[in-house]
Design a protein around this motif. Structure first.
Motif, PDB file in Angstrom:
ATOM      1  N   SER A   1       0.842  -1.208   0.000  1.00 46.13           N
ATOM      2  CA  SER A   1       0.000   0.000   0.000  1.00 46.13           C
ATOM      3  C   SER A   1       0.873   1.252   0.000  1.00 46.13           C
ATOM      4  O   SER A   1       0.546   2.243  -0.650  1.00 46.13           O
ATOM      5  N   GLY A   2       2.012   1.190   0.698  1.00 40.60           N
ATOM      6  CA  GLY A   2       2.920   2.346   0.714  1.00 40.60           C
ATOM      7  C   GLY A   2       3.419   2.660  -0.701  1.00 40.60           C
ATOM      8  O   GLY A   2       3.502   3.827  -1.091  1.00 40.60           O
TER       9      GLY A   2
ATOM     10  N   ARG B   1       3.957   4.187  17.964  1.00 41.13           N
ATOM     11  CA  ARG B   1       3.581   3.476  16.733  1.00 41.13           C
ATOM     12  C   ARG B   1       3.051   2.087  17.055  1.00 41.13           C
ATOM     13  O   ARG B   1       2.090   1.614  16.458  1.00 41.13           O
TER      14      ARG B   1
ATOM     15  N   VAL C   1      -3.302   7.831   5.777  1.00 44.73           N
ATOM     16  CA  VAL C   1      -4.194   8.358   4.753  1.00 44.73           C
ATOM     17  C   VAL C   1      -5.621   7.895   5.117  1.00 44.73           C
ATOM     18  O   VAL C   1      -5.804   6.733   5.504  1.00 44.73           O
TER      19      VAL C   1
ATOM     20  N   GLY D   1       0.509  -3.895   4.067  1.00 43.42           N
ATOM     21  CA  GLY D   1       0.196  -2.500   4.416  1.00 43.42           C
ATOM     22  C   GLY D   1      -1.280  -2.148   4.324  1.00 43.42           C
ATOM     23  O   GLY D   1      -1.666  -1.032   4.669  1.00 43.42           O
TER      24      GLY D   1
ATOM     25  N   ILE E   1       0.419  12.336   4.573  1.00 42.65           N
ATOM     26  CA  ILE E   1       1.737  11.726   4.819  1.00 42.65           C
ATOM     27  C   ILE E   1       2.720  12.787   5.303  1.00 42.65           C
ATOM     28  O   ILE E   1       3.514  12.535   6.206  1.00 42.65           O
TER      29      ILE E   1
ATOM     30  N   MET F   1      -7.653   5.852   0.726  1.00 38.59           N
ATOM     31  CA  MET F   1      -6.927   4.590   0.500  1.00 38.59           C
ATOM     32  C   MET F   1      -7.735   3.631  -0.366  1.00 38.59           C
ATOM     33  O   MET F   1      -7.198   3.005  -1.266  1.00 38.59           O
TER      34      MET F   1
HETATM   35  N1  ADP Z   1      -3.509   1.059   4.550  1.00 45.85           N
HETATM   36  C1  ADP Z   1      -3.151   2.332   4.768  1.00 45.85           C
HETATM   37  N2  ADP Z   1      -3.994   3.190   5.387  1.00 45.85           N
HETATM   38  C2  ADP Z   1      -3.660   4.472   5.593  1.00 45.85           C
HETATM   39  N3  ADP Z   1      -2.485   5.012   5.203  1.00 45.85           N
HETATM   40  C3  ADP Z   1      -1.605   4.189   4.582  1.00 45.85           C
HETATM   41  C4  ADP Z   1      -1.883   2.813   4.335  1.00 45.85           C
HETATM   42  N4  ADP Z   1      -0.822   2.265   3.702  1.00 45.85           N
HETATM   43  C5  ADP Z   1       0.092   3.240   3.563  1.00 45.85           C
HETATM   44  N5  ADP Z   1      -0.382   4.402   4.082  1.00 45.85           N
HETATM   45  C6  ADP Z   1       0.296   5.713   4.120  1.00 45.85           C
HETATM   46  O1  ADP Z   1       1.490   5.636   3.353  1.00 45.85           O
HETATM   47  C7  ADP Z   1       2.635   5.819   4.187  1.00 45.85           C
HETATM   48  C8  ADP Z   1       3.762   4.906   3.731  1.00 45.85           C
HETATM   49  O2  ADP Z   1       3.364   3.566   3.904  1.00 45.85           O
HETATM   50  P1  ADP Z   1       4.409   2.409   4.175  1.00 45.85           P
HETATM   51  O3  ADP Z   1       5.376   2.338   3.038  1.00 45.85           O
HETATM   52  O4  ADP Z   1       3.626   1.191   4.496  1.00 45.85           O
HETATM   53  O5  ADP Z   1       5.292   2.955   5.348  1.00 45.85           O
HETATM   54  P2  ADP Z   1       5.255   2.945   6.919  1.00 45.85           P
HETATM   55  O6  ADP Z   1       5.757   1.576   7.281  1.00 45.85           O
HETATM   56  O7  ADP Z   1       6.192   4.051   7.232  1.00 45.85           O
HETATM   57  O8  ADP Z   1       3.860   3.212   7.393  1.00 45.85           O
HETATM   58  C9  ADP Z   1       2.137   5.525   5.596  1.00 45.85           C
HETATM   59  O9  ADP Z   1       2.917   6.143   6.585  1.00 45.85           O
HETATM   60  C10 ADP Z   1       0.721   6.063   5.542  1.00 45.85           C
HETATM   61  O10 ADP Z   1       0.667   7.468   5.687  1.00 45.85           O
END
Ligand code: ADP
Ligand code: GTP
Length: 252
Positions: free
Chosen positions: A60-61, A194, A88, A113, A82, A93
């Motif tokens: 998802s990231g 966290r 998000v 994610g 972010i 999302m």
């Molecule tokens: N399922 C989700 N719901 C809400 N926000 C998400 C989701 N997946 C990712 N994000 C957003 O994208 C960012 C980067 O995601 P990710 O690469 O999984 O990093 P992290 O491990 O730092 O959270 C997150 O910090 C968040 O803001």
């Protein structure tokens, strides 16, 4: 619609007659989610699963970052959260992710994610049937040690650990040679919050998947010791044909 059982793709072996009169056997598709607190090894284990079982790895990231880079409406919106270190919102999302999943109707995948909230889990549930959920249960002290040692290549998302999988050249990405960075939120002072947040958000999702009978929890302090269990579980669940997704089998 991805829900197994509709259209030409089902969550069991299906046959379709092709133009040349062959029947095409649609291999069983496999959809899984991997969950765990920050630093639990989701990225590391997903990479191994994707390689071993030829699943498409979805993150998802990565979706979020791609949308930000492409300046899509959802990406522009996601960026504002972010930048403030926030998750998000669910509706953004799901708008971002579900259409991508609908493009994956012919592929087996593993998602890292998402879902991160119960609302996301429900949205995913209304789009497809998951076969399996892997939940990683790793002690706090282990997470703290790992994350304080985690270095990232921001452009690609490649992850290193100075003890477990160090880069070939200290401080440099193996492929591009570019500098590695450390995230502020990997520092111990940010980690407690966290982890608490993860526990609160994950509990109802885990309960949901437990009630569906698809949850598999793995506990331990080392990825290399957990991996054989995940590997053997998946070997029993993923048919070998899923490596190609569809196979042409001449059938009378
Ligand atoms: N399922 C989700 N719901 C809400 N926000 C998400 C989701 N997946 C990712 N994000 C957003 O994208 C960012 C980067 O995601 P990710 O690469 O999984 O990093 P992290 O491990 O730092 O959270 C997150 O910090 C968040 O803001
Ligand atoms: N020492 C040690 N480090 C590990 C092990 N498994 C993974 N790591 C490292 O621990 C860190 C976290 O692993 P990731 O795979 O990024 O964990 P994640 O769950 O994807 O983390 P988030 O992206 O924050 O959610 C990385 O630096 C890995 O290289 C292990 O068994 N031992």
């Amino acid at each position: 619609m991805l829900r197994n059982g509709t259209a030409s793709v089902r969550n069991d072996t299906d046959t379709v007659r092709g133009v040349a009169g062959y029947k095409w056997r649609m291999a069983k598709l496999f959809r899984a989610v991997i969950m765990g607190p920050p630093g639990s090894g989701k990225g590391t284990i997903s990479e191994r699963i994707a390689q071993r079982f030829a699943l498409t790895r979805l993150s998802s990231g990565d979706f979020v970052r791609e949308n930000i880079a492409a300046n899509t409406d959802a990406g522009v919106l996601a960026k504002t959260y972010i930048e403030r270190g926030l998750l998000v919102p669910d509706h953004v999302m799901t708008r971002l992710l579900l259409p991508r999943l609908e493009e994956m109707t012919r592929h087996s995948w593993l998602m890292d994610g998402f879902p991160r909230t119960l609302a996301q889990a429900k949205a995913l549930n209304s789009t497809c049937d998951l076969d399996l959920v892997i939940s990683l249960n790793i002690p706090y002290e282990t997470l703290k040690e790992r994350l304080s040692d985690r270095w990232i290549h921001p452009a690609s998302g490649r992850v290193y650990n100075m003890g477990f999988n160090p880069p070939h050249v200290q401080g440099r990405d193996d492929i591009s040679g570019e500098p590695l960075i450390q995230h502020d939120d990997d520092k111990p002072e940010a980690l407690v919050a966290r982890l608490r947040h993860y526990k609160d958000m994950a509990k109802p999702i885990i309960d949901l998947y437990k009630s569906k009978g698809i949850l598999h929890t793995f506990s331990g302090t080392e990825t290399d010791r957990i991996w054989p269990y995940i590997n053997s579980l998946l070997s029993t669940k993923i048919p070998s044909t899923s490596q190609t997704d569809t196979q042409r089998i001449p059938m009378p």
